[in-house]
Structures are given as structure tokens and as C-alpha cells.
Scaffold this active site. Structure first.
Site, PDB file in Angstrom:
ATOM      1  N   HIS A 139     -11.465  -4.931   8.064  1.00  0.00           N
ATOM      2  CA  HIS A 139     -11.986  -4.739   6.499  1.00  0.00           C
ATOM      3  C   HIS A 139     -13.919  -4.464   7.249  1.00  0.00           C
ATOM      4  O   HIS A 139     -14.189  -4.044   5.867  1.00  0.00           O
ATOM      5  CB  HIS A 139     -13.110  -6.427   6.435  1.00  0.00           C
ATOM      6  CG  HIS A 139     -11.757  -7.225   5.465  1.00  0.00           C
ATOM      7  ND1 HIS A 139     -10.679  -7.609   6.453  1.00  0.00           N
ATOM      8  CD2 HIS A 139     -11.739  -7.233   4.467  1.00  0.00           C
ATOM      9  CE1 HIS A 139     -10.133  -8.093   5.487  1.00  0.00           C
ATOM     10  NE2 HIS A 139     -10.748  -7.812   4.392  1.00  0.00           N
ATOM     11  N   GLU A 164       1.255  -1.244  -0.417  1.00  0.00           N
ATOM     12  CA  GLU A 164       0.448  -0.264   0.221  1.00  0.00           C
ATOM     13  C   GLU A 164       0.739   1.096   0.106  1.00  0.00           C
ATOM     14  O   GLU A 164       0.090   2.019   0.020  1.00  0.00           O
ATOM     15  CB  GLU A 164      -0.907   0.138   0.870  1.00  0.00           C
ATOM     16  CG  GLU A 164      -2.090  -0.814   0.967  1.00  0.00           C
ATOM     17  CD  GLU A 164      -2.035  -2.428   1.384  1.00  0.00           C
ATOM     18  OE1 GLU A 164      -1.287  -2.868   1.924  1.00  0.00           O
ATOM     19  OE2 GLU A 164      -2.596  -3.723   0.732  1.00  0.00           O
TER      20      GLU A 164
END
Lengths: 325, 396
Positions: A130, A61
Site C-alpha cells: 500500500h 485489476e
């Protein structure tokens, strides 16, 4: 010319339009190519625009955002996808120390038109990392703009505007609303990106929310109407900048405000709204600004998330408390 | 599967269990360099100033003229003079901080002079010599250290990005920029500077991954100056830094970082690889930071004098001077003129720093956003009202 489409599809159409209209626009992220993203938001884009425009990246990321910064310095307009909210933190350093500050450090010589897309929020029964709502962590950082659409039309138009912005925009997508359908008029002239919208007029109390909580607040207003309460619902749409003028105008009318978001209440965007609206509307308020949101606890396992997330009853309870003052 | 099933049968002990009871001895906390892994440095000029042949890299400096050699010498001398002036200015309270490059002149001038005008440089905060090669006014480098701005130059006028304080971040920016160069079909190259300490950062590893995967035209130029503040290179890596490139699928080479000719040759080679579509290269310039990490640092607490003395014998400037003199490429007049030029540079920089105006108060709010932001506008207005309130009271 309005079409009815799901929110995720609206973003897909918006990205497609951006790729078509500006050769400098790039899509980057993990699995965004062949797979079309884990939520299929980028479905079909690599097939039509090729691997050099829709770029599958290594699983890194910080690397995704860091290289997007470099591409922006070269004149590109990257739209990067962070697969899930909780995965943004490896990139947090690049976003906060580099992406947010480079324009100021260069005294305006360098522009960083980077959009960071983050599917966020809970309610889909996912595993750890999540389901989080980290928008306040980004809103606290000068140099970033933070937006979150609540419906398909806004998703379509706000994405266009975010890509056209010369500032970095963190685009929080309400993943539990990805499959909600709405009208999208691709010929319309959209309003300003950072302006709130009254989505339901009312006189007794203002409910302010953004992203996934707007729909809940509309349901709350429906339920309250059955009890004879007339609630106004504001879709804030932008977390940074926040449209305080619109909140103020609504509160001057209703004299009561309840802010709803999924993120923890503590140091959340509701705290900022409550503080500033108290300053602006001190003599108009009939009750303290109340907040409904997540607890100061790690996002719980899926079997507990309905307890953690704001729901109809919790918001109605806050409405009752406000009206009782 | 085999590994897993074996592991399942073998009792595993936690890291916290007592040494000696597990059958594994922990004899040291820091990995030592394995004997025999110390590589040969690429070197074209010995510390004594002797030109040595190198079959692989000689061709990259084959046509170099005496004038160009004098130019490299001049660059190094002026850079060292500028650096010394900045250190003095910090001691005199004119700068808040200074990160000296003393000892790293050859690594910076050699690599900086290898770049082409259309190449793009991503520095850390110590690349004063590279900035010099890129034509950035040295005085502009001092603004951020004086505290009048956080940058001080337009990155695009010299293709020299702003200094980056967060260690290693810029290697990703360089990689992304290089990906853009490749997309544009241009034959420019990109060079990213970082130190031995930064080689431990995840961003550097990620930039190696991305550049390899996308075959980006980027040269990673690590100045291994042996110390990351007080942490020695041994605390960063068990293998020589240049060897790390191999695991990412591109070549790495170690060059004598105090040999300007060697650095020039190796960097030219790496930049040419990038330009011709061969992808990234890691260059490790083996050098030494003779001074402190910054003016806030005290190296006497962590390293001995002998080490510095040993490196002083390899001084990059002295080495080239010996070669220039022995080969009659420069006469006494050249060195005297350069001495005068150095003094003039020091004086000009000193005057420029002292003449730097403090920024306007409203600069706090300027350029926070390109397209503006309602909150910034609101706070600027509040600030203006507050400032104006003093005037209302009749104050100055």
C-alpha cells in the site's frame, strides 16, 4: 475564482468536470461508486452520473484495464482506478503488452485514451503493498505517459489534460498529500502537461522532485536557507516524458543537482535524470548528480518507513555533499 | 466457522510430505477426464457428409441455400490454400514464422460467416479464416509474420482487431468493447477467439466474470484444437471447457468444430443471444490442429501419427464436399473452377509477400505515441544524425 481545496477533492472536481463535458468519459474501479473510493476521490460521482458512467467493477485489476482497453476501442475514454500502488501488478501485463503498444501496432489507426489512476507512495502507515512507488517500471515502457501532481491545482488540471490525451496516461496520485489544501482556479489556462515548474528560485543547487517529494524539497530549501544556502526547487510533474530542458536550464544556473524520489534509487528515475543531465551539462556541473530515495529492499513495515523514505535530514545531507565538491 | 474449527482439530500435512503417510495417495499428476463427462457434440453434418437433424439448432441454418453452402466450401478451400501458401513461404524464408490453421477451417469459417458486418471480432494470431470472412486481404495478415509491421490492417475497416500474441488478453478487450456496445444501445455483437490453452489464463476467467456481471453482448469462441503447443487439453482443464461457463452464470455449448454447418448454427444462436440482451455465451468448437503450433514447432515430439490420422477422417472440407456431391448442390465444374481460383490466390499472395517493401527506418519511432513524446523526438533526431553521418563520409 480560486477555491482552496484538498488535493483529493481537486481530483474529484476534475473528474466531475470531465464527466460533465464529455459523455464518453467513464470512471471505473473497485469501490469507486457508492463508497466513492477508499480515499473518497470519486465521492458523489456515481450518485450524480449514474452506474453506467461511474462503474463499480469486480475485484480484478487485469480485467479493469483490459475492459477499459476494449471500451476505448469502442470510443470511450475510461479513467480507471487501481486502489493502491501494489495492486497494479495483476494489471501490469495488460498495461505493458496491450495498452502501451496498440497504437503503434495499428500504425496509428487505433487510439487508447485510457487514464490509469494509481494512489502511490508511503508515509501513511499502511500495510504491505500500500506504499510503493513503481513509476520507473512504467516509465521504461514506450507508449505510456507517466505524470504525478504535487499540489491541488496541478492535480485538477493535469487530470483534465490526462483525460484529453489520446495516449494512455498513468496518473500517480501522491496519497500522503491527498489532504493537503491548495488554491485551484478552474478558470485558469494551464501550462503543458509535461512541463516542469520551478516552484522556488535559487542559485546554489537544484532539487528536482515530483509528487509527494516536492513538498519535502520545499521544506529542505527553507531549512537550507536558514544556513545561508539558496536552493532552487523543480517540480518535474511528468516522469515520462521528462522535461530535461527545464532541468538543464536550472542546472546551468546552479551547477548542482540532487534528485529526490520515494522509489528505490537503483534503476529509478533519478538514475535516468543523472545520466542525461551529465551528458547535457558535463561542463557546467560542479558536482556529480546525487540521488536520494528508497533502498533496494522491499518497502518496509510501517514502523520503519520513516527510515526508508527520504526525509529532511537525508536530503540536506545530500545537499551538503554536493556543495562540498 | 464449522469448517474452520474442524480444520483446526485435524492435523494438516504439507504438500511436500511423503505420499502414503498421510492417508492420501497421489496416483497421477494430471487429472484425467472423468468417465461419462464427455458431452455430445452439436453436429449437423457427420464426417461422412450426412445431414443429421438437431431439434435445437436446425432452425439457425434452415434457410441455407445451395449457393451459400458452396460459399462455405469455397471459403474453407481458399483459406486452406492460403494457409498452405503461407507455410511454404515460411519454408522458403519469406516469412519469419507462420501459425497454420490447417484442420480448423470449419470452426473459423462457420463462426466468421455467422457474424454481421457491424459485429466486432477479437482474434488470436491464427484466425486467418475469420479474417477472410471479415474481408481482410489475406496478404495483409502476412506483414507481421514477415516482420514488416506488428499489425498490418486497420482494425476498424473490417471490425477485425489486430492479432494478439499474448494468450487470452483479447478476451478482455472484447468484453470491454461489448460493454461499450451495450452502453451505445447498439444491437451489434462481439466475438472473442481463443484456444484451449488460453482457457487457463486469468484474463479469460476475468473476461467471463466481467461479461457476466455486465451482461455484455460477447461470444467467447474457444477453438479447442487439443494442443497448446505440446500441452494437451488435459493439462488445461479437468472438465470440458464449455462447462466452465456454468460457473460464471452463462451458457456454454460444445460443437463439432469440423462441421461448418454446426458451427454456423451454434454461433448464430450465440450471437443472437448477445444481440437480444441475453449476455455472453461460451462456444467450444471441438476441433484439431492438424499441423504444428507454428512453423517453429515439431509435433512429432509430443503426439503420434494415429491421432492425426483419426482426425483426418473428420476433415471439415472433405465432409462438406461429400454432402455437396451427395445432394447434387455442386457439380464437377464448381470444384474445377475453385481449384483454379485457389491456385490464383496462392500466386497472388506469394507475389504480394515478395513485393512487400521493408519499412522505412524511421518507422521505429512512428506511432509510439498519438500526441508525441519529447524523448522519442530526441532519439529520432539522434538517429537521423547518425544515419546522415554515413552520407557525409561519401558512402552509399
Amino acid at each position: 475564482m480560486a477555491d482552496k481545496m484538498a488535493l483529493a477533492k481537486a481530483i474529484n472536481e476534475s473528474l466531475r468536470r470531465a464527466l460533465e463535458s464529455d459523455p464518453k468519459v467513464l470512471i471505473m474501479g473497485e469501490d469507486v461508486g457508492k463508497l466513492g473510493g477508499v480515499f473518497r476521490v470519486t465521492d458523489g460521482l456515481q450518485k450524480d452520473f449514474g452506474e453506467s458512467r461511474v462503474i463499480d467493477t469486480p475485484l480484478a485489476e487485469s480485467g479493469i484495464v483490459g475492459t477499459a482497453i476494449g471500451l476505448a476501442l469502442r470510443g470511450y475514454r475510461p479513467v480507471v482506478e487501481i486502489q493502491f500502488d501494489g495492486f497494479v501488478f495483476p494489471a501490469y501485463d495488460q498495461i505493458v503488452t496491450q495498452l502501451a503498444k496498440m497504437h503503434a501496432r495499428s500504425l496509428g489507426k487505433v487510439k487508447l485514451p485510457v487514464v490509469v489512476r494509481i494512489p502511490y507512495g508511503g508515509g501513511i502507515g499502511a500495510v504491505e503493498h500500500h506504499s510503493e512507488s513503481p513509476e520507473a517500471l512504467f516509465a521504461h515502457v514506450a507508449g505510456l505517459k507517466i505524470v504525478s501532481p504535487s499540489n491541488a491545482s496541478d492535480a485538477y488540471w493535469m487530470m483534465q489534460q490526462a483525460i484529453q490525451s489520446d495516449d494512455p496516461v498513468i496518473f500517480f496520485e501522491p496519497k500522503r498529500r491527498y489532504w493537503d489544501k491548495g488554491e485551484v482556479n478552474a478558470e485558469a489556462i494551464p501550462g503543458p502537461l509535461h512541463k516542469a515548474q520551478v516552484v522556488r528560485e535559487g542559485t546554489d543547487l537544484t532539487l528536482a522532485a515530483y509528487g509527494p517529494m516536492v513538498k519535502l524539497c520545499q521544506e529542505v530549501a527553507d531549512a537550507a536557507a536558514e544556513e545561508g544556502k539558496n536552493l532552487e526547487v523543480l517540480d518535474l510533474r511528468s516522469v515520462s516524458p521528462l522535461d530535461f530542458d527545464s532541468i538543464q536550464a536550472s542546472v546551468e544556473k546552479t551547477r548542482r543537482l540532487v534528485v529526490v524520489h520515494e522509489a528505490p534509487v537503483f534503476f529509478g528515475s533519478g538514475a535516468e535524470i543523472a545520466a542525461r543531465i551529465t551528458e547535457r551539462c558535463f561542463y557546467h556541473l560542479e558536482a556529480p548528480v546525487l540521488r536520494v530515495g528508497g533502498y533496494h529492499a522491499p518497502y518496509p513495515p510501517a514502523r520503519l518507513e520513516e527510515e526508508y523514505l527520504p526525509n529532511l535530514d537525508r536530503v540536506l545531507d545530500a545537499v551538503d555533499r554536493s556543495l562540498a565538491y | 466457522m464449522t469448517v474452520e474449527s474442524t480444520a483446526a482439530r485435524t492435523p494438516r500435512r504439507s504438500a511436500g510430505s511423503k505420499a502414503g503417510t498421510t492417508g492420501t495417495k497421489r496416483t497421477r499428476t494430471t487429472a484425467k477426464k472423468d468417465a461419462g463427462t464427455e458431452p455430445q457434440l452439436v453436429q449437423l453434418l457427420t464426417p461422412e457428409g450426412k445431414r443429421v437433424k438437431n431439434a435445437e439448432y436446425d432452425k439457425y441454418v434452415a434457410g441455407i441455400t445451395p449457393e451459400e453452402l458452396r460459399g462455405l466450401y469455397r471459403d474453407m478451400v481458399l483459406t486452406r490454400r492460403f494457409d498452405a501458401e503461407a507455410t511454404s513461404l515460411q519454408r522458403q524464408g519469406e516469412l519469419g514464422l507462420w501459425a497454420s490453421l490447417l484442420g480448423q477451417e470449419a470452426a473459423q469459417i462457420g463462426s466468421g460467416r455467422a457474424t454481421r458486418e457491424d459485429d466486432y471480432v477479437f482474434p488470436t494470431y491464427r484466425e486467418h479464416g475469420v479474417a477472410w470472412c471479415r474481408g481482410v486481404d489475406p496478404a495483409n495478415l502476412l506483414g507481421m509474420f514477415r516482420g514488416v509491421n506488428n499489425g498490418g490492417w486497420d482494425p476498424n475497416s473490417n471490425n477485425f482487431q489486430l492479432y494478439t500474441i499474448v494468450i487470452g488478453s483479447q478476451t478482455l478487450h472484447a468484453t470491454g468493447y461489448a460493454m461499450g456496445v451495450a452502453k451505445d444501445g447498439a444491437d451489434s455483437a462481439v466475438i472473442a477467439y481463443f484456444g484451449d490453452g488460453a482457457s487457463s489464463q486469468g484474463d479469460v476467467a476475468e473476461s467471463f466474470t466481467f461479461s457476466a456481471v455486465y451482461n455484455a453482448p460477447v461470444v467467447f469462441f474457444c477453438q479447442n484444437n487439443q494442443w497448446a503447443i505440446s500441452e494437451p487439453t488435459e493439462k488445461q482443464s479437468r472438465v470440458p471447457i464449455y462447462q466452465r461457463a456454468q460457473g460464471f452464470g452463462f451458457p456454454g455449448v460444445r460443437v463439432d468444430g469440423n462441421d461448418v454447418l454446426g458451427v454456423l448454427a451454434v454461433t448464430r444462436w450465440a450471437l443472437e443471444r448477445a444481440r437480444s440482451g441475453e449476455g455472453p455465451t461460451l462456444v467450444e468448437a471441438f476441433t484439431y490442429r492438424m499441423g504444428a503450433h507454428t512453423t517453429s514447432d515439431d509435433p512429432t515430439r509430443y503426439r503420434g501419427d494415429e491421432e492425426r490420422q483419426a482426425w483426418e477422417a473428420k476433415d471439415p472440407i472433405l465432409r462438406l464436399r461429400r454432402y455437396l456431391e451427395a445432394s447434387n448442390h455442386a457439380d464437377e465444374g464448381f470444384f474445377e473452377e475453385l481449384e483454379a481460383e485457389s491456385e490464383a490466390l496462392g500466386k497472388r499472395v506469394r507475389e504480394a509477400v515478395r513485393a512487400m517493401p521493408d519499412p522505412d527506418h524511421f518507422a521505429i519511432f512512428e506511432n509510439a505515441y498519438a500526441d508525441g513524446h519529447a524523448l522519442v523526438d530526441e532519439e529520432r533526431a539522434q538517429f537521423a544524425a547518425y544515419q546522415a553521418s554515413f552520407a557525409d563520409e561519401g558512402g552509399n
